[in-house]
Scaffold this motif. Sequence first.
Motif, short mmCIF file in Angstrom:
data_model
loop_
_atom_site.label_atom_id
_atom_site.label_comp_id
_atom_site.label_asym_id
_atom_site.label_seq_id
_atom_site.Cartn_x
_atom_site.Cartn_y
_atom_site.Cartn_z
N GLN A 863 0.52 -1.78 2.73
CA GLN A 863 0.41 -2.13 1.32
C GLN A 863 -0.58 -3.27 1.10
O GLN A 863 -0.75 -4.14 1.95
CB GLN A 863 1.78 -2.55 0.78
CG GLN A 863 2.80 -1.43 0.78
CD GLN A 863 2.41 -0.33 -0.16
OE1 GLN A 863 1.65 -0.54 -1.10
NE2 GLN A 863 2.90 0.86 0.10
N ASP A 865 -1.64 -6.82 -0.07
CA ASP A 865 -0.86 -8.06 -0.04
C ASP A 865 -0.79 -8.64 -1.45
O ASP A 865 -1.81 -8.98 -2.04
CB ASP A 865 -1.54 -9.05 0.90
CG ASP A 865 -0.67 -10.27 1.16
OD1 ASP A 865 0.29 -10.47 0.39
OD2 ASP A 865 -0.96 -11.00 2.13
N SER A 893 8.69 -7.01 -2.50
CA SER A 893 7.41 -6.44 -2.91
C SER A 893 6.40 -6.46 -1.77
O SER A 893 5.49 -5.64 -1.72
CB SER A 893 6.86 -7.18 -4.12
OG SER A 893 6.46 -8.50 -3.77
N ARG A 894 6.57 -7.39 -0.84
CA ARG A 894 5.69 -7.46 0.32
C ARG A 894 6.23 -6.65 1.49
O ARG A 894 5.61 -6.61 2.55
CB ARG A 894 5.53 -8.92 0.76
CG ARG A 894 4.76 -9.78 -0.21
CD ARG A 894 4.48 -11.14 0.37
NE ARG A 894 3.69 -11.08 1.59
CZ ARG A 894 3.26 -12.15 2.27
NH1 ARG A 894 3.54 -13.36 1.83
NH2 ARG A 894 2.55 -12.01 3.37
N TYR A 923 9.91 -0.14 1.37
CA TYR A 923 8.97 -0.76 0.42
C TYR A 923 7.52 -0.63 0.87
O TYR A 923 6.62 -0.63 0.05
CB TYR A 923 9.36 -2.22 0.18
CG TYR A 923 10.63 -2.34 -0.64
CD1 TYR A 923 10.60 -2.19 -2.02
CD2 TYR A 923 11.85 -2.55 -0.03
CE1 TYR A 923 11.76 -2.27 -2.78
CE2 TYR A 923 13.02 -2.64 -0.78
CZ TYR A 923 12.97 -2.49 -2.16
OH TYR A 923 14.12 -2.56 -2.90
N SER A 924 7.27 -0.51 2.17
CA SER A 924 5.89 -0.31 2.61
C SER A 924 5.41 1.12 2.38
O SER A 924 4.22 1.40 2.43
CB SER A 924 5.76 -0.65 4.11
OG SER A 924 6.51 0.26 4.89
N PRO A 929 2.88 -1.76 -4.57
CA PRO A 929 3.99 -2.72 -4.42
C PRO A 929 4.92 -2.73 -5.63
O PRO A 929 4.50 -2.50 -6.77
CB PRO A 929 3.26 -4.06 -4.27
CG PRO A 929 1.90 -3.71 -3.78
CD PRO A 929 1.56 -2.40 -4.42
#
Length: 981
Positions: A863, A865, A893-894, A923-924, A929
């Motif tokens: 993703q 950053d 989100s990260r 999440y990745s 994100p």
Amino acid sequence: MVATPAIDQKQLGVFISYSRKDVDFAQKIVAALEARGLTPRIDTRDLPKLEDWRRELLGFIREADAVVFIVSPNSILSPVCAWEVEQVAALNKRLAPIVLERVSDDRIPEAIARINYLFFDKADDFDARVDELAHALQTDLVWLKEHTRVGELARRWDERNRPGGLTLRGQELQSVEHWIASRPRGAPEPTALHKSFVAESRRAATRRLRLTVAASLAVGVLALGLAAFAVTQRQLAEASRSNAVRTLATSDFRQGTSLLENNDTTSEGMALLSRSVREGQDKRALARLWTLLQQRRFWLPAQPDGTAAVAAGPVQSDAIPDAIKKRYKSVTVNGTSAQVKFISVSGDGKRIFTAIGDNVEATDAQYRIWRSDGTPVTPWIKPPYNGISYVASLRGYLSLDGNLLALEVTGWRESAYLQIIDLKTNQQIGSDVRATGRLPNSQNVQFSRVQFLPEPAHAGADSSMLLFTVSEKGDAVIFRVDPSGIDMIAKSEHAAPIVFAELDAAHEWLMTSSSDGILRVTRLAGGAGGELIGNVLHLASAATSINRVGNDRIVVTLGPGNSPFFALSSVVKMPLAGPVVSEQVSTGCKRWDDDVLYAMDAPADGKLRTSKGELSRPEPRQLAVVRDGVQVAVSPVFSNEVILVCLGEGGDSLAVTTSDFVTEVWTTDFSRRLGLPIVERRLFGQGTTPQSTKRVFVPRDNRRALIASSLWDPPNVDLQWYSLWDLETGLPLMDRTLFENTMSDDEVERAMIDPDAKYVAFTGHSNKRFVALASLDLTPPETVSGWLPDLVEALGGLAINTEGAFEPVPDRPGKMRQGFESIRQFAPGVDPGSRPGPPSGRSEAGPAPNVTSSPVPPVARVQPDPGPIVASPSPINSYDPVGTVRAFYLALSRADGDLAQTFVIPEKRGGGPFNPTSIRQFYSNLPSPMETLSVELASNDVVNVKYRFVRPNGSECRGNAAVTTTFSGGKTLIRGIAANC
């Protein structure tokens, strides 16, 4: 699991199914597989007449351990290939489709379409693809070869009219029973013939044991007349008898417990366990029955309560008006008169279906749709047919509005299938629907009922329709039909012809009865679509009607003046154990896969120590105990990779779990295995396969094991399954139970057995203490064994007579009344049948509820950053709920799972939504994100969060979460999250 049999040096036998037009490619595959050590078999000769080639090819398929099907337009259109695929499915052989030339999905048979393909349509990667194919075929080689061997033994037994002399005996029987129970994930199921053969072998062994008991008694009688040896012989006879009784009781426990796992054999399982308790005083069987009565609900005889029966929904009439019959008695096709063989009319009377076709008259089977005024809607249509002979008959069934057609096609000496056609587009919807069931007849088998029913608006999309089918082979099936396809939402299977099948008015229950007196109620609506409701009822005769009464009752008509009521109820409800079970302590676990331990199970320094030394894993399939840098104990080599080890509560045992969900309990020096392997996957069903085993709890007596497994349903639900096992036999002592944990307060997060092994406590936590939220009693009082077997047999409807055969229970209502009165005396204030089983959890009996979740998808991309996380765990003496929650969502989100879990209380780290590996994977894999839209303080400890993300499948989540925080150890930490998505 450890004592892996030596692999048979005979190579894996593979049958190649292909079209003769693709013979060059087929021979190339044969040569490539032979070069890799397999034994492929291919028939390249001209086939003789029908009877001979079928017999020969069937022999090839039976003898094969696996079958490779070459997919191409030629094979998809080949009647011989279609027949071969049907035989492979009937024999439950491993099927490996390989694609020579791509074919549209809607043309591929269902038995092939549901399997992952290997593509050979690019010439430059042929060798790499063959390597993949050879590896896939040889996976679980030992298990597959045993599938073939036992299948051949069962076939020989069946073809010779099932004589007792050909059944399995002794160690071989035990070995095959363990083989069935230890099926690897992905391996083909044993067939019904496999299971019947093993079940009859066990029954024969039981009968032989009974003869041993009788002979022992005879020896005892004879001993009385032998004065010189009277005492000695009597003692020997009694010892022999006691041993035989114990062996028989254990056999009944083994077989009865296995039968409980299938809804269709629950009554037989209850009868065997009852005999084990009554005649052998088997405490394991008693405990299993006791948990069963707490966890499951049964259809119990009831009195009418004044609630009117809920009438079924409107039924489309099958009556054809005389005027239409007269008009369409015959039709003219291409200038020739043809007799109409079948007529049906849509519910609104506006469309008419007609079919012609007669092999004697040399008329092809065709159909046509007409308007009520006699004008045609379609031309005469010959349906596509890929069978072996020819279409013997056509029948058609129109929906209420006449826009959908269920076309029933029956090939000569074949089973019928339905094609669902959208008459607006004249396109088929979904795949063919075949007449299925357990009855052995396969020639000219048709559907006894085909009917479209509009689906109530509350149960699904307004545009969808239900298709109600009853097969002459014994299956009643409900499908949901919409323009996108056909989905099966309920299935009721019978071993005898179905004589009654109907839906309730709300289209929530499918109620069926067969000629052998079996009655089943199956759920359509809700997340557990297709789940059996209550138990299978064994009635004196077939029901002529079944009606739903209120929420949990039915009235069944068995004959004139004979309409009993049944209510769905639990039998035993024990008081909650606790309230506080124990301090938050753990003997510790260690794992070697990508999953993460719950924080409370992980040793502080990450090292698992026993009294013998520190545990290590020198090889993926082997463990060792190390003291002062020296190996002082080494385990055997396990059959699969070791992923989890937990120390028993007594500190003298280790529970070792491998990647195939098999657990063994060993002494800490690996000198002795404590009981048999536990094969947890025997309880898995559709939608209920976890990601991993999370913890194994072995109490101090080392006689049982409580296994917790889980699956994270992202982003905010942790599905947790719990099962209790007897170590001596490796069999379950309770129904596998599911809890859904969203990490809110007052939810089950853990289960444990109390120190005295009297109950299982399902617990949440409060102030670092486990608080019981539900419990399962394991220790019924001794007096229960005197009356419980009679009650259980009465509930199931079957008992075992002196010859070892199942028979209906005499005076069933009277035995139920006596049993319920005994329960009231045992537990004053408990009203049998008044309340459901353990709260909050779902007991999984037989086919498991359809949990609509799937494993977390793998990481697909890195993703962008979103920038540094500016917040961190709150400084000492600073209570900052908003800052902590904002930092947590920024970490999400990260896709930084390691950082995100630092904002959570230690007790919940590593579980479900707070598992760093799961956070990272989910999440990745998002296309972009996650966005945090707002973070606002709602009260002193609760923060409301709004966020948005797009799932990998393109659907959007606009989430709202209430995050509860606490101040612990000088930091603000998250205690729970309640979110909508």
